[in-house]
Design an enzyme around this catalytic site. Structure first.
Site, mmCIF file in Angstrom:
data_model
loop_
_atom_site.group_PDB
_atom_site.id
_atom_site.type_symbol
_atom_site.label_atom_id
_atom_site.label_comp_id
_atom_site.label_asym_id
_atom_site.label_seq_id
_atom_site.Cartn_x
_atom_site.Cartn_y
_atom_site.Cartn_z
ATOM 1 N N THR A 1 -2.548 -5.560 -6.997
ATOM 2 C CA THR A 1 -2.594 -4.599 -5.624
ATOM 3 C C THR A 1 -3.106 -4.857 -4.748
ATOM 4 O OG1 THR A 1 -5.371 -4.166 -6.214
ATOM 5 C CG2 THR A 1 -3.680 -3.242 -7.679
ATOM 6 N N ASP A 2 -2.973 -4.984 -3.179
ATOM 7 C CA ASP A 2 -3.299 -5.434 -2.164
ATOM 8 C C ASP A 2 -4.822 -4.482 -2.125
ATOM 9 O OD1 ASP A 2 -3.558 -5.798 0.297
ATOM 10 O OD2 ASP A 2 -1.488 -5.773 0.672
ATOM 11 N N TRP A 3 -5.681 -4.793 -1.345
ATOM 12 C CA TRP A 3 -6.995 -5.008 -1.382
ATOM 13 C C TRP A 3 -7.235 -3.883 -0.613
ATOM 14 C CZ3 TRP A 3 -5.749 -9.066 -3.106
ATOM 15 C CH2 TRP A 3 -7.122 -9.994 -3.565
ATOM 16 N N TYR B 1 0.932 -1.109 -0.135
ATOM 17 C CA TYR B 1 0.169 -0.063 -0.141
ATOM 18 C C TYR B 1 1.029 1.349 -0.389
ATOM 19 C CZ TYR B 1 -3.621 -3.151 1.518
ATOM 20 O OH TYR B 1 -4.846 -3.378 2.156
#
Length: 624
Positions: free
Chosen positions: A337-339, A301
């Site tokens: 991507t991360d969440w 992130y």
């Protein structure tokens, strides 16, 4: 006899001729009409398309399916969505995600029995088969083999149990971790999980970081060799229909968080490199994940402060994704991507660091422009459709990501047979798998201190236990109700943290961040107990606690990494010899922690215990 043989020859030749004629007619018929063959007619057109043909070349299958997909179907393929599946509810939301949003990457729930998950897989795959092109669902999961997950799952404990990744760092054995990966692969595939959102190749160079326990430690060389073995265990030497894909995270290394605050949240959005060690954090990827050919990579992130010209988070950062990962390192797999980078959800607000002022559609465009293939924890496929139809994102750009994603689905064999049989669940009856997990737990335990050879303890002594399950002591000691009655105190602790209450997001409340030392009142209470009788202190380490006074007062200090209490008791009473070594330093003071540079390993001043420290009973005369 001659007459009978002659009759047989005559009639046999006629029968053989008729058989050959029928056989050849049937062969010709099948060539002319492939629809008469048995195959999965996923697009319901009555003929065998290349993408439906297991014998067709992989590239042909990908291109054939791609040519048949519309924009909406392509957009749905770009999302790893959160299903929200509750095993006690109907499948309405999941059905909508698959049939209306065209999503076909979903999370597998945790709190359910193995049979329930198998049945869920088959139900969901049936829904997916009913869509226009019948694209199967890929189920993904975070790690499921630690004691932490088993406790969260409650009654539904069927996986073999292993230490945390930090525990594997304490063991340092690539062969054992590859065995873990292979066993986990078999248990995952029995449930229909084909994508693992792990391992974490991040380095725990900042001791306050919450996610320390899910790393292999602070050393890049150790992390690289364990990351490589882990991936090979899950995927195999080559991807095939028995593999579980690994999504190695978090590129380019999520450990150096400013002041240890996690980048899920705005308070931790800065990722900093005061020691100039950016390349050091790349090593587990360059020397571990990439040589092991990890199928997918997840970005973190944070904003890489001072590293890239544009100060935006990794998921929006073209210099990180395209220039570094794709062009410089040559990675051609799926990048995710991360969440929740695009939209808020009940767990947390969107982690759109550096692009907070952009609309959701603009964020989606920037992620795609950066070179990312998939969106984690999102289901806003309509925004991709809008971008393509208005010409802001080209169809060719989307197709480049679709090819990578379809490649992974095809090599897993999901298009050929995504359904599971109950006999698959026999894997959870494999006692050797469970014993391997226990072996790893034993090897992960670290003995830091053993004053006057107090360990191993003799059996049948009186023990006062706090934090350790008294049931685990059955057969070893008599458990007494007060410290004063005891010969020995067994005290089990966990790393302190700063509770967060002033937030609307539940994820922020469960992240154990901040302080590493016990508050004064709690520390005095613990020290009063320790001074009552000789004490063996056990620290369940998710982060490296600051405990110099507790260490001094205790006769023995053990570090465990999410091990079962029964395993701890076995070690304490000499059933096996401790062999683990610290994969991170244990700092001697809060000041030492604050003076560390977030990106630099092994830099704690005068650590209480250094990286690699670990004692063995073999050093003491009272161990038999």
């Amino acid at each position: 006899m001659k007459k009978i043989n002659s009759s047989w020859r005559k009639n046999g030749k006629l029968a053989l001729s008729l058989f050959l004629a029928i056989f050849l007619l049937g062969c010709n018929s099948k060539k002319e009409n492939p629809a008469t063959e048995s195959f999965r007619d996923l697009n319901k057109n009555g003929k065998l398309d290349s993408y439906e043909d297991p014998k067709a070349a992989l590239e042909d299958r990908i291109e054939d399916l791609l040519s048949q997909m519309n924009t909406e179907e392509k957009a749905g393929l770009l999302f790893n969505a959160i299903s929200g599946i509750d095993m006690g509810e109907d499948m309405g939301r999941v059905d909508s995600l698959i049939t209306k949003v065209m999503i076909n990457h979903l999370d597998m729930p945790g709190a359910a029995t193995a049979k329930e998950l198998l049945e869920l897989n088959n139900t969901v795959q049936k829904i997916a088969e009913g869509t226009r092109l019948g694209i199967p669902v890929t189920f993904y999961s975070d790690p499921r083999h630690s004691l932490r997950f088993s406790e969260a799952a409650g009654k539904d404990r069927y996986h073999s149990r292993w230490p945390s990744e930090l525990g594997f760092g304490a063991i340092g054995d690539p062969d054992l971790i590859r065995t873990f990966g292979d066993i986990s692969r078999q248990e995952y595939t029995a449930l229909g999980i084909r994508l693992a959102l792990h391992p974490m190749a991040d380095l725990a160079t900042e001791p306050r970081w919450f996610r320390t326990y899910t790393t292999f430690g602070e050393d890049a060389e150790l992390s690289a060799k364990l990351t490589k073995a882990y991936i090979l265990g899950f995927q195999g030497d080559t991807l095939n229909n028995s593999s579980v894909l690994t999504m190695t995270k978090h590129f380019p290394g999520g450990g150096p968080q400013k002041d240890g605050m996690d980048a899920h949240f705005e308070t931790g959005k800065e990722q900093v490199y005061p020691g100039g060690m950016f390349d050091y954090h790349l090593k587990p990827f360059v020397d571990g994940a990439l040589p092991a050919k990890t199928a997918q990579i997840m970005l973190y992130y944070g904003v890489p402060v001072g590293i890239t010209e544009e100060q935006v988070a990794f998921g929006f950062n073209r210099e990180i994704v395209t220039d570094l990962l794709r062009d410089s390192l040559g990675y051609q797999g799926v990048v995710c991507t991360d969440w929740a980078l695009v939209s808020d959800n009940p767990a947390k607000k969107a982690s759109a660091w550096g692009v907070e002022d952009l609309s959701q559609k603009e964020r989606v465009k920037k992620i795609l422009d950066a070179g990312v293939d998939m969106f984690g924890g999102e289901s806003c496929a309509d925004l991709v459709v809008e971008l393509v139809k208005e010409g802001s994102i080209s169809e060719a750009r989307i197709d480049a990501s679709i090819r990578r994603i379809l490649h992974d689905k095809f090599v897993l064999g999901l298009f050929d047979d995504p359904y599971l049989k109950e006999e698959n669940l026999k894997v959870f009856e494999n006692e050797s798998f469970k014993e391997k997990g226990k072996e790893a737990q034993r090897k992960s335990l670290v003995l830091l201190k053993n004053e006057k050879n107090i360990l191993p303890l003799s059996k049948n002594i009186k023990v006062f236990s706090e934090g350790l399950d008294p049931e685990a002591l059955t057969g070893y000691a008599t458990v007494v109700k007060t410290p004063q009655e005891a010969d020995i105190i067994l005290l089990k602790l966990t790393t302190p943290y700063t509770p967060v209450t002033d937030t609307n997001y539940f994820l922020e409340r469960i992240f154990h961040q901040g302080r590493l030392d016990f508050p004064d009142a709690e520390k005095r209470k613990l020290l009063d107990l320790i001074h009552t009788k000789p004490t063996v202190s056990i620290l369940t380490m998710n982060r490296p606690a600051v405990i110099p006074e507790i260490n001094t007062a205790s006769k023995s200090l053990i570090v465990d990494f999410d091990c079962e209490d029964e395993i701890l008791v076995e070690m304490i009473f000499g059933e096996f010899n401790p062999t683990g070594n610290l994969p991170i330093e244990l700092p001697s003071s809060v000041e030492a922690v604050e003076n560390q540079k977030e990106d630099v390993p092994h830099d704690s001043e005068n650590p209480l215990y250094p990286f690699g420290h670990g004692l063995s009973y073999e050093e003491y005369s009272n161990f038999e």
